[in-house]
Design a protein around this motif. Structure first.
Motif, PDB file in Angstrom:
ATOM      1  N   UNK A  58       1.139   5.633 -11.808  1.00 32.33           N
ATOM      2  CA  UNK A  58       0.164   5.240 -10.795  1.00 32.33           C
ATOM      3  C   UNK A  58      -0.308   6.484 -10.051  1.00 32.33           C
ATOM      4  N   UNK A  59      -1.601   6.628  -9.923  1.00 34.08           N
ATOM      5  CA  UNK A  59      -2.165   7.725  -9.147  1.00 34.08           C
ATOM      6  C   UNK A  59      -3.062   7.160  -8.063  1.00 34.08           C
ATOM      7  N   UNK A  60      -2.895   7.692  -6.867  1.00 37.29           N
ATOM      8  CA  UNK A  60      -3.667   7.248  -5.708  1.00 37.29           C
ATOM      9  C   UNK A  60      -4.392   8.449  -5.114  1.00 37.29           C
ATOM     10  N   UNK A  61      -5.663   8.275  -4.821  1.00 37.08           N
ATOM     11  CA  UNK A  61      -6.461   9.364  -4.269  1.00 37.08           C
ATOM     12  C   UNK A  61      -7.199   8.863  -3.037  1.00 37.08           C
ATOM     13  N   UNK A  62      -6.846   9.458  -1.867  1.00 34.60           N
ATOM     14  CA  UNK A  62      -7.500   9.081  -0.617  1.00 34.60           C
ATOM     15  C   UNK A  62      -8.763   9.907  -0.393  1.00 34.60           C
ATOM     16  N   UNK A  63      -9.663   9.343   0.380  1.00 31.01           N
ATOM     17  CA  UNK A  63     -10.859  10.059   0.808  1.00 31.01           C
ATOM     18  C   UNK A  63     -11.342   9.432   2.113  1.00 31.01           C
TER      19      UNK A  63
ATOM     20  N   UNK B  66       9.664   1.196   1.119  1.00 30.67           N
ATOM     21  CA  UNK B  66       9.266   0.093   0.245  1.00 30.67           C
ATOM     22  C   UNK B  66       8.305   0.540  -0.862  1.00 30.67           C
ATOM     23  N   UNK B  67       7.803   1.754  -0.793  1.00 33.04           N
ATOM     24  CA  UNK B  67       6.762   2.192  -1.714  1.00 33.04           C
ATOM     25  C   UNK B  67       7.182   3.434  -2.489  1.00 33.04           C
ATOM     26  N   UNK B  68       6.921   3.414  -3.797  1.00 29.48           N
ATOM     27  CA  UNK B  68       7.220   4.558  -4.644  1.00 29.48           C
ATOM     28  C   UNK B  68       6.025   5.466  -4.888  1.00 29.48           C
ATOM     29  N   UNK B  69       4.827   4.914  -4.826  1.00 25.60           N
ATOM     30  CA  UNK B  69       3.643   5.665  -5.222  1.00 25.60           C
ATOM     31  C   UNK B  69       2.811   6.003  -3.998  1.00 25.60           C
ATOM     32  N   UNK B  70       2.442   7.281  -3.906  1.00 25.66           N
ATOM     33  CA  UNK B  70       1.760   7.790  -2.724  1.00 25.66           C
ATOM     34  C   UNK B  70       0.569   8.656  -3.110  1.00 25.66           C
ATOM     35  N   UNK B  71      -0.449   8.626  -2.259  1.00 27.61           N
ATOM     36  CA  UNK B  71      -1.544   9.561  -2.390  1.00 27.61           C
ATOM     37  C   UNK B  71      -1.184  10.899  -1.767  1.00 27.61           C
ATOM     38  N   UNK B  72      -2.128  11.825  -1.817  1.00 29.16           N
ATOM     39  CA  UNK B  72      -1.874  13.178  -1.325  1.00 29.16           C
ATOM     40  C   UNK B  72      -2.150  13.316   0.163  1.00 29.16           C
ATOM     41  N   UNK B  73      -2.810  12.343   0.745  1.00 30.92           N
ATOM     42  CA  UNK B  73      -3.084  12.350   2.177  1.00 30.92           C
ATOM     43  C   UNK B  73      -4.477  12.848   2.501  1.00 30.92           C
ATOM     44  N   UNK B  74      -5.004  12.349   3.604  1.00 24.60           N
ATOM     45  CA  UNK B  74      -6.291  12.800   4.115  1.00 24.60           C
ATOM     46  C   UNK B  74      -6.174  12.931   5.634  1.00 24.60           C
ATOM     47  N   UNK B  75      -6.710  14.010   6.173  1.00 26.78           N
ATOM     48  CA  UNK B  75      -6.549  14.322   7.591  1.00 26.78           C
ATOM     49  C   UNK B  75      -7.581  13.580   8.430  1.00 26.78           C
TER      50      UNK B  75
END
Length: 125
Positions: free
Chosen positions: A2-7, A111-120
């Motif tokens: 799973x890949x997550x990408x925030x924007x 509770x969560x294993x999959x994370x995005x890289x974060x957005x400021x």
């Protein structure tokens, strides 16, 4: 995988609005629990809002009435609409996803294993 990408992060004055997005690949939001967390340096990551596979939502008290979590299952994208922003909302915001388990709070990082890289997100007074 799973890949997550925030924007959607950025700088805004107090009282303003921002909308964060989190696009997923390798899984589908329709079957998962997904959530937004935030973290400032030196502090623990805290849950902001979560939504389960049935659309049930949960919010941290500090953002109730100001933030709205939603998801578009067709686009496999999670959103966080943030209104009436305050300087104390300044943080790095992360999206997270995992299969739903009974009894989850949706607001605990463990509770969560999959994370995005974060957005400021920076809110100035």
């Amino acid at each position: 995988q799973v890949q997550l990408v925030e924007s959607g992060g950025g700088s805004v004055q107090a009282g303003g609005s921002l909308r964060l997005s989190c696009a997923a690949s390798g899984s589908t939001y329709s079957r998962n629990c997904v959530a937004w967390f935030r973290q400032v340096p030196g502090k623990e990551r805290e849950g902001v809002a979560g939504i389960d596979s049935n659309g049930y939502t949960r919010y941290a008290d500090s953002v109730k009435g100001r933030f709205t979590i939603s998801k578009d299952n067709a686009k496999n994208t999670l959103y966080l609409q943030m209104n009436s922003l305050k300087p104390e909302d300044t943080a790095t915001y992360y999206c997270a996803a995992d299969g739903c388990e009974w009894g989850w709070t949706l607001l605990r990082p463990a509770e969560f294993r999959y994370w995005g890289q974060g957005t400021q997100v920076t809110v100035s007074s």
